[in-house]
Each structure stands twice: as C-alpha cells, then as structure tokens.
Design a protein around this motif. Structure first.
Motif, PDB file in Angstrom:
ATOM      1  N   SER A 333      -9.592 -52.531  72.451  1.00  0.00           N
ATOM      2  CA  SER A 333      -9.235 -51.891  71.187  1.00  0.00           C
ATOM      3  C   SER A 333     -10.274 -52.161  70.103  1.00  0.00           C
ATOM      4  N   ILE A 334     -10.245 -51.296  69.095  1.00  0.00           N
ATOM      5  CA  ILE A 334     -11.102 -51.442  67.934  1.00  0.00           C
ATOM      6  C   ILE A 334     -10.216 -51.531  66.692  1.00  0.00           C
ATOM      7  N   TYR A 335     -10.326 -52.633  65.963  1.00  0.00           N
ATOM      8  CA  TYR A 335      -9.601 -52.822  64.707  1.00  0.00           C
ATOM      9  C   TYR A 335     -10.563 -52.443  63.582  1.00  0.00           C
ATOM     10  N   PHE A 336     -10.209 -51.404  62.855  1.00  0.00           N
ATOM     11  CA  PHE A 336     -11.170 -50.813  61.920  1.00  0.00           C
ATOM     12  C   PHE A 336     -10.607 -50.726  60.507  1.00  0.00           C
ATOM     13  N   THR A 337     -11.446 -51.079  59.528  1.00  0.00           N
ATOM     14  CA  THR A 337     -11.116 -50.859  58.126  1.00  0.00           C
ATOM     15  C   THR A 337     -12.225 -50.014  57.527  1.00  0.00           C
ATOM     16  N   GLY A 338     -11.852 -48.875  56.951  1.00  0.00           N
ATOM     17  CA  GLY A 338     -12.845 -47.958  56.398  1.00  0.00           C
ATOM     18  C   GLY A 338     -13.089 -48.182  54.926  1.00  0.00           C
ATOM     19  N   ASP A 339     -13.991 -47.381  54.380  1.00  0.00           N
ATOM     20  CA  ASP A 339     -14.353 -47.503  52.973  1.00  0.00           C
ATOM     21  C   ASP A 339     -13.364 -46.821  52.041  1.00  0.00           C
ATOM     22  N   LEU A 340     -12.670 -45.808  52.541  1.00  0.00           N
ATOM     23  CA  LEU A 340     -11.890 -44.948  51.660  1.00  0.00           C
ATOM     24  C   LEU A 340     -10.397 -45.185  51.730  1.00  0.00           C
ATOM     25  N   GLU A 341      -9.960 -46.074  52.593  1.00  0.00           N
ATOM     26  CA  GLU A 341      -8.527 -46.287  52.715  1.00  0.00           C
ATOM     27  C   GLU A 341      -8.225 -47.758  52.853  1.00  0.00           C
ATOM     28  N   SER A 342      -7.023 -48.144  52.445  1.00  0.00           N
ATOM     29  CA  SER A 342      -6.643 -49.545  52.546  1.00  0.00           C
ATOM     30  C   SER A 342      -6.020 -49.853  53.901  1.00  0.00           C
ATOM     31  N   VAL A 343      -5.747 -48.846  54.696  1.00  0.00           N
ATOM     32  CA  VAL A 343      -5.062 -49.035  55.964  1.00  0.00           C
ATOM     33  C   VAL A 343      -6.002 -49.632  57.005  1.00  0.00           C
ATOM     34  N   MET A 344      -5.482 -50.532  57.817  1.00  0.00           N
ATOM     35  CA  MET A 344      -6.183 -51.057  58.975  1.00  0.00           C
ATOM     36  C   MET A 344      -5.686 -50.290  60.185  1.00  0.00           C
ATOM     37  N   THR A 345      -6.580 -49.675  60.946  1.00  0.00           N
ATOM     38  CA  THR A 345      -6.187 -48.842  62.073  1.00  0.00           C
ATOM     39  C   THR A 345      -6.706 -49.439  63.369  1.00  0.00           C
ATOM     40  N   ILE A 346      -5.883 -49.352  64.418  1.00  0.00           N
ATOM     41  CA  ILE A 346      -6.261 -49.847  65.731  1.00  0.00           C
ATOM     42  C   ILE A 346      -6.544 -48.647  66.635  1.00  0.00           C
ATOM     43  N   TYR A 347      -7.680 -48.675  67.317  1.00  0.00           N
ATOM     44  CA  TYR A 347      -8.085 -47.572  68.186  1.00  0.00           C
ATOM     45  C   TYR A 347      -8.136 -48.039  69.632  1.00  0.00           C
TER      46      TYR A 347
END
Length: 380
Positions: A333-347
């Motif tokens: 899996s990839i745990y990702f935090t982007g620049d434009l959102e506060s959400v942490m998403t798992i891929y």
C-alpha cells in the motif's frame, strides 16, 4: 534445619525457573505493543526489562524503520496523529511563526521556510527543548528539503539537499556557512518533485520521468571550488501508464530491502456510461537500478506488487516500512498526503494503485497533513 535448606533450594529453583521464562513472556508482550513509546515505557520498569527490551529489538530489528506519524495543524494548534490508534499525541506542538511554510520532514526534523526571507530553520517537534537549527540564508524559492541524517546525532556530517526554483538543487553540509548550488544539465527542463540520498549519492526525480544522479562520494561541493568534478547525469525513463504525459508528482523511495523505487502519481481518467470522465489518483511503481561500475541506469522495470512494503509519501522524506512488523499497517500500500487536501489516503498497489481507504483526522481543516518519522531506532 535440613528441611529449611530444602525449602530454600526449592524456592530458589522455582524463582530461577520463573526468571528464565521472563524473556519469552516479555517478548510476547513486546510483539503486541504497536507504538515505539510503549516499548520505551516497558523498558523503564526495571533494568532487567530494559536489557530484555534491547535484546528484543536487536533480535527482531523491529524498529529499524519506524512508521511515520501524521502531523496535522488545526486552527489553533498542531499535533501528531497516530494512524494505528486513531488519536493524537504531542499536542500543541510549538512551531516558528505560523505564517511560515513547512517544506519537508526527515529523521524527526521539520524544515520550515520563512515566507518573507526564505530562510530555512530545522525544528524537532519530538524534542521541543532542543534548540532549532538556523541554516544559512537562502534567497531562492524552496519547494522541498531533505536531510541525510539526524543533525543532533551527526552535527558535522549530515547533509541538507533542497529543491529550489522547481528545477534546481542546492546542497549544504553540516557546519558549512554557504549553500552550494549544483549546476544541472540544460536538458533538465521540467519540475523536480522529490530527492533522496541513496547509497551515498543524491538522486532527484522530475514530473516527466527524468532521474538526476549526482555522485558526491569523492567530490568536494563548495561555493569556492569548481563543480566540474561532480558527476551529474540525467536519465530519461518511460512508463507505459503515463507515457507522453506528465505525472502530477513523482517520488523516490528506498525499500526495506535496499531497492530504489520510482513512484509516479497521476489522475487517471475513466469514461463513464454517460460519457463523462471520472478522474481518480493512480500510482505506478518502478524499480530503478544503477551500475556500481559506471553509474549508468541499467534497470527501470514496473513493480506489479510491493509485497509486505508500505510507502509513506508526501512532503516528507519518502519512507518504506515492513507492514508485517506493524499489525495496523496494510501491506502493498501507499499512504499518501497531498498538497491540496488534508485527507490521508491509502492506495492499493495491486488495484492499479487506486484508493482503497481514507482517513481525515484534520476534519477538513488546512493545511494538509505531513508525515514525520519519530526519531526512534530501538533501545540502545
């Protein structure tokens, strides 16, 4: 008297048997503790438990790589969020001027840029009594900063690498008074999004799939010296999924087994029944290998599965951990935090790198979360 001696001997044997069972019992307990801080607390019980804690960590190498925590900023405070327990620790983290910008995290340290002067300060939120490190003045626009090691433990041997003005790199060694700007080849014209120090060399990656390698092992990088001796190369990669299109972001991460992975993220468009196009994030992972002899890239192959690995990507120094050593962590899996959102998403990498879960501990507040790894390498 003889009876008393026999009882004492029996009690001593029972106690010895009790003590001999402690290592196995304590190891079972330590296996169940998910957070590094719980191991520290366990070791603080007594000297024997501290010794067994050291023995456990040496035998299992469990904390060779600690999973990052998610640093989240609310309206009035900043805290560290534990994904495993779903709650925050180290609340009310004190950072420099709130108008400053965080441009990276490495080895438990944050790199904070003053929006006005562009000066960079290193801050350790896990040891707030530790004096911040003010780096030499840097007047350019910095987008990401990484450290090669913990400055507190390596005050003169650590190295700072910064991406600035989108397409350029600057290097600073501990104790130096000036930044050293590295001249990159003219053929590098697209934005750099990540940089890593791998096997003692600097590697950076661009949104168009170019990988820059800089051999600094035997070279002196200093503003007063010529950089002609630097071995700077640019390699072009091709990825079937994103061919002829820029990805949104690219990352370089070292796997727990020592492989170098090139990770690309892009919004993938899928046509719906009504003719509309649904865009969602997708990831592609490629393994990159360079020759030890001449430094040329000899391998760039897509990785269909990253197995037991879990990647933590964002503004942080890209990190990979072994999911099997962290029961809460999803493998492959990839745990990702982007620049434009506060959400942490798992891929899920198996599912073409698409999202499988999300967690928003920041409740929609800005700025976005940032991965930061606690400075804990086991009990020494």
């Amino acid at each position: 008297m003889t009876r008393i001696k026999k009882l004492n001997k029996h009690a001593s044997a029972t106690f010895s048997s009790y003590l001999s069972a402690w290592p196995d019992l304590l190891f079972l307990v330590l296996d169940k503790l998910l957070e590094p801080i719980d191991h520290v607390r366990c070791a603080a019980v007594c000297k024997q438990w501290q010794s067994l804690g050291k023995e456990y960590n040496l035998a299992t190498q469990r904390w060779s790589r600690v999973a990052p925590m998610l640093m989240i900023s609310g309206r009035s405070s900043t805290s560290m969020f534990s994904v495993s327990e779903g709650k925050s620790y180290i609340k009310n983290v004190q950072l420099p001027n709130k108008h400053n910008r965080i441009c990276g995290s490495s080895h438990g340290w944050l790199a904070i840029v003053d929006k006005t002067s562009q000066d960079i300060t290193l801050v350790n939120p896990f040891a707030q009594a530790m004096v911040p490190i003010n780096l030499p003045h840097f007047k350019e626009n910095v987008s990401k900063v990484i450290l090669s090691a913990d400055p507190a433990l390596n005050p003169t041997s650590y190295m700072v690498v910064a991406i600035y003005n989108s397409t350029k790199l600057a290097v600073l060694r501990g104790g130096e008074e000036d930044w050293n700007c590295i001249r990159l080849p003219d053929k590098l014209f697209d934005s750099l999004t990540d940089v890593i120090i791998y096997k003692g060399q600097i590697y950076a990656v661009s949104v168009c799939g170019k990988i820059v390698s800089i051999n600094v092992n035997n070279c002196v990088i200093n503003s007063s010296h010529s950089q002609e001796s630097l071995d700077v190369r640019v390699f072009m990669t091709r990825s079937r999924k994103f061919r002829f299109r820029e990805c949104d972001e690219a990352y370089l991460v070292e796997s727990t087994k020592g492989h170098l992975w090139h990770v690309q993220r892009r919004n993938i468009g899928e046509t719906q029944f009504d003719g509309s196009i649904l865009f969602e994030d997708g990831f592609r992972v490629d393994e990159v290998e360079f020759s030890d002899t001449d430094g040329c890239m000899v391998k760039h192959v897509e990785v269909e599965s990253i197995g037991d690995e879990a990647l933590f990507l964002g503004k942080n120094y890209s990190v990979s951990v072994s999911a099997s050593k962290l029961p809460w962590c999803l493998p492959n899996s990839i745990y990702f935090t982007g620049d434009l959102e506060s959400v942490m998403t798992i891929y899920d990498v198996d599912q073409l790198g698409t999202a499988c879960a999300a967690c928003d501990p920041n409740y929609g507040q800005k700025p976005p979360g940032l991965w930061i790894t606690p400075p804990f390498k086991g009990l020494c």
